[in-house]
Write a protein that holds these residues in place. Structure first.
Motif, PDB file in Angstrom:
ATOM      1  N   THR A  57       0.855  -1.191   0.000  1.00  0.00           N
ATOM      2  CA  THR A  57       0.000   0.000   0.000  1.00  0.00           C
ATOM      3  C   THR A  57       0.888   1.238   0.000  1.00  0.00           C
ATOM      4  O   THR A  57       1.967   1.244   0.583  1.00  0.00           O
ATOM      5  CB  THR A  57      -0.920   0.027   1.227  1.00  0.00           C
ATOM      6  OG1 THR A  57      -0.151  -0.173   2.415  1.00  0.00           O
ATOM      7  CG2 THR A  57      -1.988  -1.043   1.133  1.00  0.00           C
ATOM      8  N   ILE A 280      -5.018   2.490   4.785  1.00  0.00           N
ATOM      9  CA  ILE A 280      -6.238   1.724   5.066  1.00  0.00           C
ATOM     10  C   ILE A 280      -7.297   2.046   4.016  1.00  0.00           C
ATOM     11  O   ILE A 280      -7.975   1.146   3.488  1.00  0.00           O
ATOM     12  CB  ILE A 280      -6.761   2.045   6.480  1.00  0.00           C
ATOM     13  CG1 ILE A 280      -5.839   1.444   7.543  1.00  0.00           C
ATOM     14  CG2 ILE A 280      -8.189   1.536   6.657  1.00  0.00           C
ATOM     15  CD1 ILE A 280      -5.829  -0.064   7.602  1.00  0.00           C
ATOM     16  N   VAL A 281      -7.428   3.323   3.685  1.00  0.00           N
ATOM     17  CA  VAL A 281      -8.401   3.734   2.661  1.00  0.00           C
ATOM     18  C   VAL A 281      -8.051   3.104   1.315  1.00  0.00           C
ATOM     19  O   VAL A 281      -8.919   2.570   0.615  1.00  0.00           O
ATOM     20  CB  VAL A 281      -8.442   5.271   2.542  1.00  0.00           C
ATOM     21  CG1 VAL A 281      -9.330   5.691   1.368  1.00  0.00           C
ATOM     22  CG2 VAL A 281      -8.965   5.894   3.836  1.00  0.00           C
ATOM     23  N   ASP A 284      -8.760  -0.720   1.342  1.00  0.00           N
ATOM     24  CA  ASP A 284     -10.199  -0.991   1.301  1.00  0.00           C
ATOM     25  C   ASP A 284     -10.745  -0.816  -0.114  1.00  0.00           C
ATOM     26  O   ASP A 284     -11.526  -1.641  -0.593  1.00  0.00           O
ATOM     27  CB  ASP A 284     -10.920  -0.053   2.277  1.00  0.00           C
ATOM     28  CG  ASP A 284     -12.416  -0.275   2.284  1.00  0.00           C
ATOM     29  OD1 ASP A 284     -12.861  -1.405   2.597  1.00  0.00           O
ATOM     30  OD2 ASP A 284     -13.167   0.670   1.952  1.00  0.00           O
ATOM     31  N   LYS A 285     -10.321   0.234  -0.784  1.00  0.00           N
ATOM     32  CA  LYS A 285     -10.786   0.476  -2.157  1.00  0.00           C
ATOM     33  C   LYS A 285     -10.337  -0.634  -3.101  1.00  0.00           C
ATOM     34  O   LYS A 285     -11.009  -0.931  -4.087  1.00  0.00           O
ATOM     35  CB  LYS A 285     -10.263   1.830  -2.651  1.00  0.00           C
ATOM     36  CG  LYS A 285     -10.971   3.024  -2.027  1.00  0.00           C
ATOM     37  CD  LYS A 285     -10.445   4.333  -2.606  1.00  0.00           C
ATOM     38  CE  LYS A 285     -11.189   5.524  -2.011  1.00  0.00           C
ATOM     39  NZ  LYS A 285     -10.655   6.815  -2.555  1.00  0.00           N
ATOM     40  N   GLU A 289      -8.982  -7.934   2.177  1.00  0.00           N
ATOM     41  CA  GLU A 289      -9.791  -8.551   3.229  1.00  0.00           C
ATOM     42  C   GLU A 289      -9.061  -8.584   4.569  1.00  0.00           C
ATOM     43  O   GLU A 289      -9.683  -8.686   5.631  1.00  0.00           O
ATOM     44  CB  GLU A 289     -10.148  -9.975   2.813  1.00  0.00           C
ATOM     45  CG  GLU A 289     -10.978 -10.030   1.534  1.00  0.00           C
ATOM     46  CD  GLU A 289     -10.990 -11.407   0.911  1.00  0.00           C
ATOM     47  OE1 GLU A 289     -12.030 -12.091   1.032  1.00  0.00           O
ATOM     48  OE2 GLU A 289      -9.974 -11.805   0.313  1.00  0.00           O
ATOM     49  N   ALA A 311     -10.449   2.162  10.028  1.00  0.00           N
ATOM     50  CA  ALA A 311     -11.280   1.082   9.492  1.00  0.00           C
ATOM     51  C   ALA A 311     -12.723   1.210   9.971  1.00  0.00           C
ATOM     52  O   ALA A 311     -13.669   1.008   9.194  1.00  0.00           O
ATOM     53  CB  ALA A 311     -10.698  -0.265   9.895  1.00  0.00           C
ATOM     54  N   ASN A 315     -16.042   2.214   7.747  1.00  0.00           N
ATOM     55  CA  ASN A 315     -16.981   1.086   7.782  1.00  0.00           C
ATOM     56  C   ASN A 315     -16.556  -0.055   6.860  1.00  0.00           C
ATOM     57  O   ASN A 315     -17.350  -0.612   6.104  1.00  0.00           O
ATOM     58  CB  ASN A 315     -18.393   1.556   7.408  1.00  0.00           C
ATOM     59  CG  ASN A 315     -19.466   0.546   7.819  1.00  0.00           C
ATOM     60  OD1 ASN A 315     -19.302  -0.167   8.825  1.00  0.00           O
ATOM     61  ND2 ASN A 315     -20.546   0.480   7.061  1.00  0.00           N
ATOM     62  N   THR A 316     -15.268  -0.415   6.941  1.00  0.00           N
ATOM     63  CA  THR A 316     -14.760  -1.515   6.126  1.00  0.00           C
ATOM     64  C   THR A 316     -14.908  -2.847   6.856  1.00  0.00           C
ATOM     65  O   THR A 316     -14.908  -2.893   8.087  1.00  0.00           O
ATOM     66  CB  THR A 316     -13.271  -1.296   5.774  1.00  0.00           C
ATOM     67  OG1 THR A 316     -12.829  -2.393   4.963  1.00  0.00           O
ATOM     68  CG2 THR A 316     -12.408  -1.239   7.018  1.00  0.00           C
ATOM     69  N   LYS A 317     -15.029  -3.907   6.076  1.00  0.00           N
ATOM     70  CA  LYS A 317     -15.075  -5.249   6.647  1.00  0.00           C
ATOM     71  C   LYS A 317     -13.680  -5.872   6.752  1.00  0.00           C
ATOM     72  O   LYS A 317     -13.528  -6.995   7.232  1.00  0.00           O
ATOM     73  CB  LYS A 317     -15.977  -6.151   5.785  1.00  0.00           C
ATOM     74  CG  LYS A 317     -17.441  -5.718   5.783  1.00  0.00           C
ATOM     75  CD  LYS A 317     -18.279  -6.641   4.910  1.00  0.00           C
ATOM     76  CE  LYS A 317     -19.738  -6.203   4.910  1.00  0.00           C
ATOM     77  NZ  LYS A 317     -20.572  -7.094   4.044  1.00  0.00           N
ATOM     78  N   MET A 318     -12.686  -5.136   6.296  1.00  0.00           N
ATOM     79  CA  MET A 318     -11.308  -5.618   6.307  1.00  0.00           C
ATOM     80  C   MET A 318     -10.830  -5.841   7.739  1.00  0.00           C
ATOM     81  O   MET A 318     -11.020  -4.993   8.608  1.00  0.00           O
ATOM     82  CB  MET A 318     -10.432  -4.562   5.609  1.00  0.00           C
ATOM     83  CG  MET A 318      -8.995  -4.900   5.419  1.00  0.00           C
ATOM     84  SD  MET A 318      -8.205  -3.698   4.274  1.00  0.00           S
ATOM     85  CE  MET A 318      -8.553  -2.136   5.117  1.00  0.00           C
TER      86      MET A 318
END
Length: 340
Positions: A57, A280-281, A284-285, A289, A311, A315-318
């Protein structure tokens, strides 16, 4: 007459708008970058394939102009940093870029060493000289050496590490001469310099540079890591995981999309990085996971805690996984069930 005033004002406004794009402010702006699959970047000869992916990342970092500064003020996951927080004292932007590329190079070397040793394979180094990272104004090297130059001899002698180079020069005194043999863009050059007292320690003399080892790692099977213009050390952990995964028969991705960040030292320790929120952003995009974040031994202001907070905010599920060492990341992946 009024029409001429309107036209003149319009032209002036155009010039101001264009000028705002090129006028640099004393700030840097960072924003979410990308999450990139590592398999196309890293190749171990006859390495094992994986069903999932490890991803590095990044953040996008650049000198602020009026527009990027105002944009960053309005956007949540863009950060503004005073220039002195990014550049070292007396460091130019060119030297900063060179430093970032060499930090990436060191990160790759550590990743290869840790991964191969964990896989039970031998590691050796060939030392080739030193790279110039920064040249201090007013010192003997100023105007002679540049960031990125590779010094491979001093007074006709070769050295096997930067420590030995520093030790050799450190035995000399102000007024003594040294002759450097170095390359710049594949062209060999020589320069004779007269040592001066160091500003930070006038009792010692030097030529006024910061430096880093130029060394080549030797491993079998061979590994290639193509990073192009990506700079900085923050991909160390993910490099190590990808290399190790290609060296071992077991697929540690288990079919998942796994992102992460963190520096990697030669002992396998994971270190903190900047811009964890933007990473993190980005992850997520990209559909990650799982995300490995430096735990910093549970510190209250750790990368891991900042990652968890971000996170939740997006509201990520990661899943955010804290790690202090490469081995911890591997042990987590060992216990991870295969993706159905």
């Amino acid at each position: 007459m009024r029409k001429k005033i309107y036209v003149g004002s319009f032209i002036l406004l155009i010039f101001l708008l264009i000028g705002g794009m090129y006028y640099s402010l004393p700030y840097y702006v960072s924003k979410p970058g990308m999450a990139k699959e590592l398999a196309p970047i890293i190749t171990v000869d006859d390495g094992y394939q994986e069903k999932g992916n490890f991803m590095l990342t990044t953040v996008r970092m650049g000198r602020a102009n009026i527009y990027s500064y105002l944009e960053a003020k309005m956007r949540k996951y863009e950060e503004i940093y005073p220039i002195e927080m990014i550049l070292n004292k007396e460091e130019t932007e060119e030297e900063y870029n060179v430093r970032q590329l060499h930090l990436m190079a060191a990160s790759k070397l550590n990743a290869i060493e840790v991964a191969y040793r964990r896989a039970g394979l031998p590691v050796q180094y060939n030392y080739k000289g030193i790279y110039v990272m920064q040249v201090f104004p007013g010192m003997p090297a100023d105007g002679i050496l540049q960031a990125g130059d590779r010094i491979f001899k001093i007074d006709g002698k070769s050295f096997s590490s930067s420590e030995k180079f520093i030790s050799y020069v450190g035995k000399k005194h102000a007024g003594d001469h040294v002759t450097l043999t170095f390359t710049r863009k594949n062209t060999e050059k020589t320069a004779k310099l007269t040592l001066k007292p160091l500003k930070q320690d006038p009792k010692r003399a030097g030529i006024g540079i910061t430096l880093v080892d130029d060394k080549e790692i030797v491993v079998k099977p061979n590994v290639k890591v193509k990073t192009n213009d990506i700079g900085g050390p923050s991909a160390g952990l993910m490099f190590t995981l990808e290399i190790y995964n290609q060296l071992t028969k077991e697929d540690f991705t288990k079919g998942y999309q796994i992102a992460g960040t963190g520096t990697m030292d030669a002992a396998g320790n994971v270190g903190p990085i900047g811009g964890i929120e933007q990473k993190i952003v980005a992850a997520d995009k990209a559909g990650a996971e799982i995300f490995f974040a430096p735990n910093e031994k549970g510190a209250k202001d750790s990368n891991y805690r900042a990652a968890v907070k971000t996170a939740r905010d997006i509201n990520t599920k990661m899943k955010i996984i804290p790690v202090d060492t490469f081995n911890e990341a591997v042990e987590y992946l060992k216990k991870l069930p295969k993706k159905k």
